[in-house]
Design a protein around this motif. Sequence first.
Motif, PDB file in Angstrom:
ATOM      1  N   LEU A 172       0.847  -1.204   0.000  1.00  0.00           N
ATOM      2  CA  LEU A 172       0.000   0.000   0.000  1.00  0.00           C
ATOM      3  C   LEU A 172       0.878   1.247   0.000  1.00  0.00           C
ATOM      4  CD1 LEU A 172      -2.814  -0.911   2.583  1.00  0.00           C
ATOM      5  CD2 LEU A 172      -3.064  -0.681   0.104  1.00  0.00           C
ATOM      6  N   HIS A 173       1.862   1.244   0.886  1.00  0.00           N
ATOM      7  CA  HIS A 173       2.767   2.395   1.009  1.00  0.00           C
ATOM      8  C   HIS A 173       3.451   2.681  -0.327  1.00  0.00           C
ATOM      9  CE1 HIS A 173       5.397   5.186   3.078  1.00  0.00           C
ATOM     10  NE2 HIS A 173       6.410   4.650   2.439  1.00  0.00           N
ATOM     11  N   TYR A 174       3.875   1.629  -0.991  1.00  0.00           N
ATOM     12  CA  TYR A 174       4.548   1.765  -2.284  1.00  0.00           C
ATOM     13  C   TYR A 174       3.652   2.463  -3.302  1.00  0.00           C
ATOM     14  CZ  TYR A 174       6.831   0.343  -6.615  1.00  0.00           C
ATOM     15  OH  TYR A 174       7.441   0.350  -7.844  1.00  0.00           O
ATOM     16  N   ARG A 175       2.346   2.226  -3.167  1.00  0.00           N
ATOM     17  CA  ARG A 175       1.376   2.835  -4.100  1.00  0.00           C
ATOM     18  C   ARG A 175       0.798   4.141  -3.569  1.00  0.00           C
ATOM     19  NH1 ARG A 175       1.824  -2.168  -4.682  1.00  0.00           N
ATOM     20  NH2 ARG A 175       1.545  -3.214  -6.681  1.00  0.00           N
TER      21      ARG A 175
ATOM     22  N   VAL B 208       2.563 -11.740  -7.215  1.00  0.00           N
ATOM     23  CA  VAL B 208       1.577 -11.743  -8.301  1.00  0.00           C
ATOM     24  C   VAL B 208       0.179 -11.374  -7.801  1.00  0.00           C
ATOM     25  CG1 VAL B 208       0.573 -13.051 -10.207  1.00  0.00           C
ATOM     26  CG2 VAL B 208       2.928 -13.548  -9.443  1.00  0.00           C
ATOM     27  N   VAL B 209      -0.331 -12.167  -6.843  1.00  0.00           N
ATOM     28  CA  VAL B 209      -1.739 -11.988  -6.482  1.00  0.00           C
ATOM     29  C   VAL B 209      -1.998 -10.623  -5.828  1.00  0.00           C
ATOM     30  CG1 VAL B 209      -3.728 -12.952  -5.281  1.00  0.00           C
ATOM     31  CG2 VAL B 209      -1.975 -14.474  -6.210  1.00  0.00           C
ATOM     32  N   LEU B 210      -1.238 -10.310  -4.784  1.00  0.00           N
ATOM     33  CA  LEU B 210      -1.511  -9.055  -4.069  1.00  0.00           C
ATOM     34  C   LEU B 210      -1.313  -7.850  -4.985  1.00  0.00           C
ATOM     35  CD1 LEU B 210      -2.254  -7.511  -1.548  1.00  0.00           C
ATOM     36  CD2 LEU B 210       0.116  -7.619  -0.795  1.00  0.00           C
ATOM     37  N   ARG B 211      -0.224  -7.862  -5.715  1.00  0.00           N
ATOM     38  CA  ARG B 211       0.043  -6.706  -6.594  1.00  0.00           C
ATOM     39  C   ARG B 211      -1.050  -6.545  -7.646  1.00  0.00           C
ATOM     40  NH1 ARG B 211       6.667  -7.352  -6.834  1.00  0.00           N
ATOM     41  NH2 ARG B 211       6.887  -7.011  -4.600  1.00  0.00           N
TER      42      ARG B 211
ATOM     43  N   GLN C  48      -7.667  -4.363  -9.331  1.00  0.00           N
ATOM     44  CA  GLN C  48      -8.946  -4.507  -8.610  1.00  0.00           C
ATOM     45  C   GLN C  48      -9.612  -5.861  -8.816  1.00  0.00           C
ATOM     46  OE1 GLN C  48      -9.500  -1.800  -6.739  1.00  0.00           O
ATOM     47  NE2 GLN C  48      -7.822  -0.762  -7.770  1.00  0.00           N
ATOM     48  N   LYS C  49      -8.791  -6.936  -8.968  1.00  0.00           N
ATOM     49  CA  LYS C  49      -9.423  -8.256  -9.112  1.00  0.00           C
ATOM     50  C   LYS C  49      -9.367  -8.984  -7.776  1.00  0.00           C
ATOM     51  CE  LYS C  49      -8.155  -8.924 -13.940  1.00  0.00           C
ATOM     52  NZ  LYS C  49      -7.121  -9.512 -14.820  1.00  0.00           N
ATOM     53  N   ASP C  50     -10.200 -10.037  -7.645  1.00  0.00           N
ATOM     54  CA  ASP C  50     -10.150 -10.772  -6.389  1.00  0.00           C
ATOM     55  C   ASP C  50      -9.142 -11.915  -6.492  1.00  0.00           C
ATOM     56  OD1 ASP C  50     -11.711 -13.563  -6.545  1.00  0.00           O
ATOM     57  OD2 ASP C  50     -12.602 -12.095  -7.933  1.00  0.00           O
ATOM     58  N   PRO C  51      -8.640 -12.399  -5.357  1.00  0.00           N
ATOM     59  CA  PRO C  51      -7.521 -13.340  -5.381  1.00  0.00           C
ATOM     60  C   PRO C  51      -7.806 -14.626  -6.155  1.00  0.00           C
ATOM     61  CG  PRO C  51      -8.356 -13.031  -3.138  1.00  0.00           C
ATOM     62  CD  PRO C  51      -8.990 -11.997  -3.995  1.00  0.00           C
ATOM     63  N   ASP C  52      -9.017 -15.211  -5.993  1.00  0.00           N
ATOM     64  CA  ASP C  52      -9.290 -16.479  -6.686  1.00  0.00           C
ATOM     65  C   ASP C  52      -9.254 -16.318  -8.194  1.00  0.00           C
ATOM     66  OD1 ASP C  52      -9.753 -18.571  -4.621  1.00  0.00           O
ATOM     67  OD2 ASP C  52     -11.186 -17.077  -3.904  1.00  0.00           O
TER      68      ASP C  52
END
Length: 492
Positions: free
Chosen positions: A370-373, A407-410, A416-420
């Motif tokens: 978050l901080h990075y963004r 990959v997933v978190l970024r 704005q996609k969900d993890p699954d």
Amino acid sequence: MSTQATQTDSDTYTVVIGLEVHVQLETDTKIFCGCSTEPADEPNTHTCPVCLGLPGALPVLNEAAVEAAVKVGKALDSNIPEETRFHRKNYYYPDLPKNFQITQYDNPICQGGTLEISHQDERREIGIRRAHLEEDPGSLQHVGGSIDTADYTLVNYNRAGTPLLEIVTEPDFRDPEEVRAFLAKLEEVLEYLGVFDASRDGSLRVDANISLIEGDHNTIESETLEEANRTEVKNISSHKGAEKALSYEVTRQKNALSRGRAIDQETRHWDESKGITVSMRSKEEEKDYRYFEEANLPPLQVSDWKDKLSIPELPDARRERFQEEYDIDAESADKLTTTKQVADFFEATADEFDPGLAATWVADTLLGELHYRDMIITDVDDRFDEFRRLIELVDNEEITEKNAREVVLRTMLDEQKDPDTIVDEEGLGKTDDDAVAAAVTEAVNENPQAVEDYRSGEGDALNYLVGQVMQKTGGSADPQTVNQLLREELAD
Ligand code: ADP
Ligand code: MG
Ligand code: ZN
């Protein structure tokens, strides 16, 4: 009052600062009428006869504002008196339609108290003198210039009547950095209590009193403090602004004193864009305001509100408990408790999954990304379910930590996609055991040289083979498992 200063080395002065912090309390409606406190696009729409000061309109006290003030008082360890009263502070200004402000005078709702700050690894207690309820005035918009050069000025009464709590500290600060630490800590506490929204423009406004007193700070007598000429700097609206304005004043006053000039008792205005303070007027005195009791509001019995109202665990206490209960270090506990939202989210995941994993994921990974963004937690507070699911995927070992993070978190944050969905689209689900075993056999068959090297004792050869298997499984196999399987395969 005036102390004629003599030529003195500037280092022999002690800086003395005391604050008056105006905090907008988060209530749905204004303090003395039913108008909404929500910011409005149109000026003068959230108004009624009471907050416009029309003749005959009577104030009715908003209980929610009183509750918020009592909660702050509890958090600051203030005395809540048996009875509290309201007064009129009389002055004329266009943002104040009644020509008086309803405030509190000699019976404020919170009396005394402390707030502990940590500054340069030292803990310091800052004394709280009092905190009182009052109404915010309207706001002025100077068109075509600043306050003294504008062509004309517009007035907007939407803000008029927003509940304020004015928190007055003792003159306990000894440098501008402490002030900054105090404001950050105060905001933290206010947000925990749920009575304050830091993201709202102008929700915290500071007047800072500052004097330079000759001698060492351990030996200053309270009489000296009272008698010292001080300046009151107004118009400070951020922590950083407070530190900058006060640093400017320290230098200005030191320079004046070293030239043998006395400091005037005056009110100065902080000009944020120029980074300077400018003289506004000689300081007004209490008698100028002709305080008298507001007869339209009866005295309020508040002593039992203190027992009726409960407050949540505060940041300091929570920080310590997190360290003990979840066995995490002080630095992580710090990061996890600066906002209640983060702390609540961490605690929910730590109770459901491995606490160590939850701590790393929330304190380092999530807050770091978050901080990075340039984002803060409130930017994503509607996605806690998705973050919880991501931690679950890692905890269940359905995806690797590396893929989860890189990959997933970024992708979650950037697209704005969900993890699954991301795991599916990117094929990140950990490859099943059979496929890994097949890849191991394949890698062994395709690389006879590496196999020979390994058998003749070259350690690097195994790493090479692990790399080959990882490639074949698209990075989704667990390297530990691959290593183990290779050793078994090569043992026969
Ligand atoms: P006033 O009523 O004139 O505003 P108060 O005595 O109520 O004055 O104090 C207002 C603020 O001034 C408080 O925050 C207090 O801590 C601060 N203060 C008092 N003495 C000093 C001083 N010598 N230097 C700096 N601040 C001071
Ligand atoms: Mg004052
Ligand atoms: Zn109103």
